[in-house]
Design a protein around this motif. Structure first.
Motif, PDB file in Angstrom:
ATOM      1  N   ASP A  11     -12.607   1.329 -10.495  1.00 47.28           N
ATOM      2  CA  ASP A  11     -11.469   1.903  -9.770  1.00 47.28           C
ATOM      3  C   ASP A  11     -10.310   0.915  -9.756  1.00 47.28           C
ATOM      4  O   ASP A  11      -9.149   1.277  -9.959  1.00 47.28           O
ATOM      5  N   LEU A  12     -10.638  -0.351  -9.503  1.00 42.38           N
ATOM      6  CA  LEU A  12      -9.627  -1.400  -9.479  1.00 42.38           C
ATOM      7  C   LEU A  12      -8.953  -1.519 -10.848  1.00 42.38           C
ATOM      8  O   LEU A  12      -7.727  -1.602 -10.945  1.00 42.38           O
ATOM      9  N   GLY A  13      -9.752  -1.521 -11.896  1.00 42.97           N
ATOM     10  CA  GLY A  13      -9.193  -1.581 -13.242  1.00 42.97           C
ATOM     11  C   GLY A  13      -8.280  -0.409 -13.533  1.00 42.97           C
ATOM     12  O   GLY A  13      -7.198  -0.577 -14.105  1.00 42.97           O
ATOM     13  N   ALA A  14      -8.709   0.785 -13.110  1.00 38.68           N
ATOM     14  CA  ALA A  14      -7.886   1.979 -13.325  1.00 38.68           C
ATOM     15  C   ALA A  14      -6.589   1.884 -12.528  1.00 38.68           C
ATOM     16  O   ALA A  14      -5.518   2.264 -13.019  1.00 38.68           O
ATOM     17  N   ASP A  15      -6.682   1.381 -11.314  1.00 37.11           N
ATOM     18  CA  ASP A  15      -5.498   1.209 -10.464  1.00 37.11           C
ATOM     19  C   ASP A  15      -4.493   0.281 -11.135  1.00 37.11           C
ATOM     20  O   ASP A  15      -3.289   0.521 -11.123  1.00 37.11           O
ATOM     21  N   THR A  21       3.904   4.471 -10.444  1.00 33.33           N
ATOM     22  CA  THR A  21       5.340   4.289 -10.671  1.00 33.33           C
ATOM     23  C   THR A  21       6.153   5.397 -10.024  1.00 33.33           C
ATOM     24  O   THR A  21       7.367   5.418 -10.151  1.00 33.33           O
ATOM     25  N   GLY A  22       5.463   6.311  -9.350  1.00 33.47           N
ATOM     26  CA  GLY A  22       6.136   7.432  -8.720  1.00 33.47           C
ATOM     27  C   GLY A  22       6.276   8.639  -9.636  1.00 33.47           C
ATOM     28  O   GLY A  22       6.727   9.697  -9.205  1.00 33.47           O
ATOM     29  N   PRO A  29      -4.736   9.736 -10.581  1.00 33.89           N
ATOM     30  CA  PRO A  29      -5.407   8.521 -11.065  1.00 33.89           C
ATOM     31  C   PRO A  29      -6.228   7.863  -9.953  1.00 33.89           C
ATOM     32  O   PRO A  29      -5.970   8.056  -8.766  1.00 33.89           O
ATOM     33  N   LEU A  30      -7.217   7.084 -10.366  1.00 29.59           N
ATOM     34  CA  LEU A  30      -8.032   6.344  -9.400  1.00 29.59           C
ATOM     35  C   LEU A  30      -7.206   5.245  -8.767  1.00 29.59           C
ATOM     36  O   LEU A  30      -6.425   4.581  -9.439  1.00 29.59           O
ATOM     37  N   HIS A  93       3.987  -2.774 -11.390  1.00 32.01           N
ATOM     38  CA  HIS A  93       3.608  -2.147 -10.126  1.00 32.01           C
ATOM     39  C   HIS A  93       2.137  -2.440  -9.864  1.00 32.01           C
ATOM     40  O   HIS A  93       1.280  -2.022 -10.637  1.00 32.01           O
ATOM     41  N   VAL A  94       1.869  -3.151  -8.795  1.00 28.72           N
ATOM     42  CA  VAL A  94       0.498  -3.461  -8.393  1.00 28.72           C
ATOM     43  C   VAL A  94       0.342  -3.025  -6.951  1.00 28.72           C
ATOM     44  O   VAL A  94       1.140  -3.404  -6.090  1.00 28.72           O
TER      45      VAL A  94
END
Length: 166
Positions: A11-15, A21-22, A29-30, A93-94
């Motif tokens: 999930d973190l990787g997908a995030d 980005t809006g 998305p995860l 974007h993080v």
């Protein structure tokens, strides 16, 4: 615990790979959600309840599993620094959840490592922690290697590109 943490690393990787980005992506998305890092905080508190209070700095070691958990913790901290570095670049974007999750996860590994060196820890807790050390270490390592490699290369392109010839 192991299966959940490994799943959450994806999930973190997908995030990180599909940042918010809006823009409408046409799918959901995860994302790392607050409940994920709040759960880790609760588990830290649960493990800490079994430990004697720390009265000095902790040196890694005391048991091989403890040493491996400290290595896992340092890999998490490295991932955290890379994620924060990525977030500092304009246009990147993080999510705050991504940073919070990795931060809590490394704290979790620190506390889990103490289970092995504290005489008050229960055998069941030791067995539970030992069962996921190798898998989570591998999962965190894969996360750092696979999910951030592309971003790192983009941020720091190699000076010379070597093409393999066949």
């Amino acid at each position: 615990m192991l299966a959940r943490i490994q799943n959450e690393l994806f999930d973190l990787g997908a995030d990180l790979c599909v940042p918010d980005t809006g823009k409408d992506l046409g799918y959901e998305p995860l994302r790392i959600l607050p409940k994920q890092y709040e759960r880790i905080e609760a588990e830290i508190d649960e493990l800490n309840a079994e430990l004697a209070p720390l009265r000095s700095f902790v040196l890694p070691g005391g048991h091989p599993a403890s040493a491996h958990l400290h290595v896992t913790r340092t890999v998490c901290r490295r991932a955290e620094r890379l994620i924060v570095e990525l977030a500092s670049h304009e246009g990147e974007h993080v999510s705050e959840g991504a940073v919070a999750y990795v931060n809590r996860l490394s704290d979790f590994f620190f506390v889990a490592s103490q289970i092995y060196v504290d005489s008050r820890a229960t055998a069941a807790t030791r067995a539970s922690a030992q069962s996921f050390i190798a898998f989570v270490t591998l999962g965190v390592g894969m996360f750092v290697g696979n999910y951030l490699a592309g971003k790192i290369v983009d941020m720091y392109p190699p000076k010379t590109v070597v093409k393999a010839s066949m």
